[in-house]
Design an enzyme around this catalytic site. Structure first.
Site, PDB file in Angstrom:
ATOM      1  N   GLU A   1       0.864  -1.188   0.000  1.00  0.00           N
ATOM      2  CA  GLU A   1       0.000   0.000   0.000  1.00  0.00           C
ATOM      3  C   GLU A   1       0.908   1.248   0.000  1.00  0.00           C
ATOM      4  OE1 GLU A   1      -2.054   0.048   3.763  1.00  0.00           O
ATOM      5  OE2 GLU A   1      -3.465   1.618   3.179  1.00  0.00           O
TER       6      GLU A   1
ATOM      7  N   LYS B   1      -9.649   1.854  -1.568  1.00  0.00           N
ATOM      8  CA  LYS B   1      -9.838   1.193  -0.265  1.00  0.00           C
ATOM      9  C   LYS B   1     -11.207   1.535   0.331  1.00  0.00           C
ATOM     10  CE  LYS B   1      -7.058   0.526   3.973  1.00  0.00           C
ATOM     11  NZ  LYS B   1      -5.818   0.981   4.636  1.00  0.00           N
TER      12      LYS B   1
ATOM     13  N   CYS C   1      -4.900  -3.621   2.711  1.00  0.00           N
ATOM     14  CA  CYS C   1      -4.588  -3.647   4.135  1.00  0.00           C
ATOM     15  C   CYS C   1      -5.804  -3.912   5.018  1.00  0.00           C
ATOM     16  CB  CYS C   1      -3.846  -2.362   4.520  1.00  0.00           C
ATOM     17  SG  CYS C   1      -2.845  -2.589   6.020  1.00  0.00           S
TER      18      CYS C   1
ATOM     19  N   VAL D   1       0.249  -2.262  10.673  1.00  0.00           N
ATOM     20  CA  VAL D   1       0.807  -1.727  11.923  1.00  0.00           C
ATOM     21  C   VAL D   1       0.283  -2.491  13.141  1.00  0.00           C
ATOM     22  CG1 VAL D   1       1.236   0.576  11.008  1.00  0.00           C
ATOM     23  CG2 VAL D   1      -0.989   0.072  12.025  1.00  0.00           C
ATOM     24  N   MET D   2      -0.628  -3.414  12.922  1.00  0.00           N
ATOM     25  CA  MET D   2      -1.152  -4.254  14.016  1.00  0.00           C
ATOM     26  C   MET D   2      -0.654  -5.688  13.771  1.00  0.00           C
ATOM     27  SD  MET D   2      -5.022  -2.733  14.501  1.00  0.00           S
ATOM     28  CE  MET D   2      -5.589  -3.033  12.828  1.00  0.00           C
TER      29      MET D   2
HETATM   30  C1  ACM Z   1      -3.796  -0.090   7.298  1.00  0.00           C
HETATM   31  O1  ACM Z   1      -4.901  -0.298   6.824  1.00  0.00           O
HETATM   32  N1  ACM Z   1      -2.840   0.490   6.605  1.00  0.00           N
HETATM   33  C2  ACM Z   1      -3.504  -0.478   8.684  1.00  0.00           C
END
Ligand code: ACM
Length: 260
Positions: free
Chosen positions: A38, A108, A141, A168-169
């Site tokens: 991404e 997205k 993501c 990030v998780m």
């Molecule tokens: C994300 O959707 N970039 C955590």
């Protein structure tokens, strides 16, 4: 089919540097499909809508041109994240390119955290594109958190989900095992590494890009702290058979009357 990912470590706002890092990583490689993260060319942690806007492009911009060259050099269909501008709106988007042809873009649908401040939510349906005997769907993501995203792509015929990410998780890689298992679909999750500290925010990106098989097997897992390119050889048509035993078809057995 040879499918894989490029895991990068972009410098925020420096497209030239980020393109050349990808070129170096991909040097000499050949594949049928390569997925990039991404927002691979811009970085992730914006501090204002204006800043994100200043890095936006349409599907014929600089990033698209770079990806077209990458496709020609590697022979691969490329899926990668970018900021797509349409009139006064910008989207956290992914583009699918083969040679000099834009196959499609996806915007997205499930925006994460402050992305809601910079980007407009995706306004086009999930789509599946048939290219070179592969039926490929795109999600980005955080879409993984919504099982409807992968399920919709599979109901529309996807054999493989290309999944540019900036994770990030800690849960996605494990969750993708379930997403693939419950849909009998392949997925290529391309993540980035590195840390961004900008404004009030700091993010550590978790690497661990992954190719997940139609039966939930992890076919390739990248390190959490290094850039890399990895490919695996898959029989994509394994995703066409939704039977897990002679009696259970994961799509045919759905009891739609009982679902909301
Ligand atoms: C994300 O959707 N970039 C955590």
């Amino acid at each position: 089919m040879i499918v894989g990912y490029i895991q990068n470590s972009p410098v925020f706002g420096d497209k030239t540097h980020n393109f050349s890092q990808i070129s170096d990583l991909a040097k000499g490689m050949k594949a049928d499909l390569l997925v990039l993260p991404e927002l691979f060319a811009t970085g992730y942690t914006f501090t204002s809508k204006e800043e994100a806007f200043s890095m936006a492009e349409d599907a014929s911009g600089l990033t698209c041109g770079f990806l077209s060259g990458l496709s020609i050099d590697t022979g691969a269909v490329i899926v990668a994240g970018f900021i797509e501008q349409e009139k006064e709106k910008i989207y956290n988007a992914a583009i699918m390119i083969y040679g000099d042809k834009v196959i499609g873009t996806y915007r997205k649908i499930h925006l994460f955290n402050k992305e809601k401040l910079w980007f407009s939510p995706g306004n086009k349906p999930f789509e599946v594109h048939q290219v070179n005997d592969m039926k490929i769907g795109m999600m980005i993501c955080f879409d993984w958190f919504f099982p409807e995203a992968a399920r919709t792509l599979v109901l529309k015929g996807a054999q493989l989900i290309a999944h540019p990410s900036n994770l990030v998780m800690p849960w996605c890689q494990t969750a993708m095992v379930t997403r693939c298992l419950e849909n009998r679909v392949f997925a290529v999750t391309a993540n980035r590494i590195g840390r961004e500290v900008r404004g009030d925010d700091h993010f550590n990106f978790t690497g661990g890009s992954q190719v997940t098989g139609f039966d939930g097997t992890i076919l390739s897992a990248a390190p959490t702290d290094k850039t890399c390119v990895k490919t695996v050889d898959i029989d994509i048509h394994n995703a066409d058979n939704k039977l897990i035993n002679p009696f259970n078809d994961l799509i045919g057995d759905r009891r739609k009357d009982y679902y909301l």
